[in-house]
Design a protein around this motif. Structure first.
Motif, PDB file in Angstrom:
ATOM      1  N   ARG A 152       0.815  -1.217   0.000  1.00 43.72           N
ATOM      2  CA  ARG A 152       0.000   0.000   0.000  1.00 43.72           C
ATOM      3  C   ARG A 152       0.850   1.269   0.000  1.00 43.72           C
ATOM      4  O   ARG A 152       0.335   2.367   0.222  1.00 43.72           O
ATOM      5  CB  ARG A 152      -0.907   0.011   1.237  1.00 43.72           C
ATOM      6  N   ASP A 154       2.123   3.030  -2.303  1.00 44.77           N
ATOM      7  CA  ASP A 154       1.737   4.035  -3.294  1.00 44.77           C
ATOM      8  C   ASP A 154       0.583   4.909  -2.817  1.00 44.77           C
ATOM      9  O   ASP A 154       0.327   5.974  -3.397  1.00 44.77           O
ATOM     10  CB  ASP A 154       1.350   3.361  -4.620  1.00 44.77           C
ATOM     11  N   ALA A 155      -0.118   4.464  -1.790  1.00 44.75           N
ATOM     12  CA  ALA A 155      -1.246   5.250  -1.270  1.00 44.75           C
ATOM     13  C   ALA A 155      -0.771   6.441  -0.450  1.00 44.75           C
ATOM     14  O   ALA A 155      -1.540   7.371  -0.195  1.00 44.75           O
ATOM     15  CB  ALA A 155      -2.154   4.358  -0.412  1.00 44.75           C
ATOM     16  N   LEU A 156       0.487   6.431  -0.051  1.00 43.55           N
ATOM     17  CA  LEU A 156       1.020   7.522   0.764  1.00 43.55           C
ATOM     18  C   LEU A 156       1.375   8.726  -0.091  1.00 43.55           C
ATOM     19  O   LEU A 156       1.853   8.592  -1.220  1.00 43.55           O
ATOM     20  CB  LEU A 156       2.286   7.070   1.510  1.00 43.55           C
ATOM     21  N   THR A 157       1.157   9.912   0.461  1.00 42.56           N
ATOM     22  CA  THR A 157       1.627  11.126  -0.197  1.00 42.56           C
ATOM     23  C   THR A 157       3.140  11.220  -0.010  1.00 42.56           C
ATOM     24  O   THR A 157       3.725  10.491   0.807  1.00 42.56           O
ATOM     25  CB  THR A 157       0.975  12.379   0.426  1.00 42.56           C
ATOM     26  N   ARG A 161       5.300   9.633   3.117  1.00 42.87           N
ATOM     27  CA  ARG A 161       6.464   8.750   2.947  1.00 42.87           C
ATOM     28  C   ARG A 161       7.648   9.284   3.736  1.00 42.87           C
ATOM     29  O   ARG A 161       8.371   8.532   4.383  1.00 42.87           O
ATOM     30  CB  ARG A 161       6.863   8.660   1.471  1.00 42.87           C
ATOM     31  N   ARG A 193      -2.267   9.177   9.702  1.00 42.07           N
ATOM     32  CA  ARG A 193      -2.789   8.867   8.362  1.00 42.07           C
ATOM     33  C   ARG A 193      -1.964   7.763   7.697  1.00 42.07           C
ATOM     34  O   ARG A 193      -2.513   6.880   7.032  1.00 42.07           O
ATOM     35  CB  ARG A 193      -2.783  10.133   7.504  1.00 42.07           C
ATOM     36  N   LYS A 197      -3.322   4.134   6.381  1.00 46.07           N
ATOM     37  CA  LYS A 197      -3.187   3.688   4.991  1.00 46.07           C
ATOM     38  C   LYS A 197      -2.398   2.382   4.880  1.00 46.07           C
ATOM     39  O   LYS A 197      -2.668   1.556   4.005  1.00 46.07           O
ATOM     40  CB  LYS A 197      -2.506   4.775   4.164  1.00 46.07           C
TER      41      LYS A 197
END
Length: 218
Positions: A152, A154-157, A161, A193, A197
């Motif tokens: 997951r 790629d779901a992080l901004t 990250r 957050r 995620k």
């Protein structure tokens, strides 16, 4: 009332931990186990809030017992604290990777152990920044280390990250805020957050994800 399960193959250790737990008004003993299989069995039956788990035990070791407990959906509210003789025990990182909420050395002072039980029961991770740095640095320098990005990730901004990488370095929210020149509340929001995620149970798992995903260079 915080219910505590003790898992250790040494009678004297269990005796000491039991006496400590039973001396506190807000703690209750949920059971004792001298091996990993019994620890898992008791955890499933008693559903304790916290398990104090020794690493080296007969049957299955504390790492496998931790993995089974954490993987059981009926034990989502149970937190595992690994007990180890040395901070840089070779199995400590594996225990964290399998879902332990933190670890304590067996020479931890009674007052600190009691504080740790209460902290973990509230959902916090038991990883001081200094100890986190030592444990993850040991893991990062292993020749066999190969980054395995979290599915997951790629779901992080980009900022999330960055924050996960700083958590992996052992920084607390105030230190992250200072590094990024934001408020501690903002840093705390980014951490929360990212945990959501990535499906991290607590901050300890976030540290593991950071290293496994290559967000920390070591």
């Amino acid at each position: 009332m915080i219910r505590v399960l003790i898992a250790d193959d040494q009678d004297l250790v269990r005796l000491g931990l039991r006496a400590l737990v039973e001396s506190e008004d807000d703690l209750a003993l949920a059971g004792e186990a001298a091996d990993g299989l019994r620890a898992v069995e008791l955890a499933r039956r008693e559903r304790p809030d916290v398990v104090l788990m020794d690493i080296r035990m007969p049957g299955i070791d504390g790492i496998e017992a931790t993995r089974r407990i954490v993987a059981d959906p009926d034990l989502a509210g149970t937190r595992v604290v690994v007990l180890t003789t040395f901070e840089l025990d070779e199995y400590v990182f594996d225990a964290l990777r399998h879902g332990a909420s933190g670890f304590l050395t067996k020479d931890t002072r009674p007052a600190e152990l009691l504080r740790a039980i209460r902290l973990v029961a509230e959902g916090e991770a038991l990883l001081s920044p200094s100890v986190t740095r030592r444990v993850v640095r040991e893991f990062a320098t292993r020749p066999s280390r190969v980054p395995r990005p979290h599915p997951r990730l790629d779901a992080l901004t980009d900022r999330e990250r960055e924050v996960v990488g700083l958590v992996g370095e052992g920084l607390n929210n105030e230190e992250i805020a200072a590094r990024l020149v934001v408020s501690p509340a903002t840093a705390r929001t980014h951490v929360s957050r990212a945990m959501g995620k990535l499906g991290a149970r607590d901050r300890a798992q976030l540290v593991v994800f950071a290293y496994q995903s290559g967000l920390v260079s070591g």
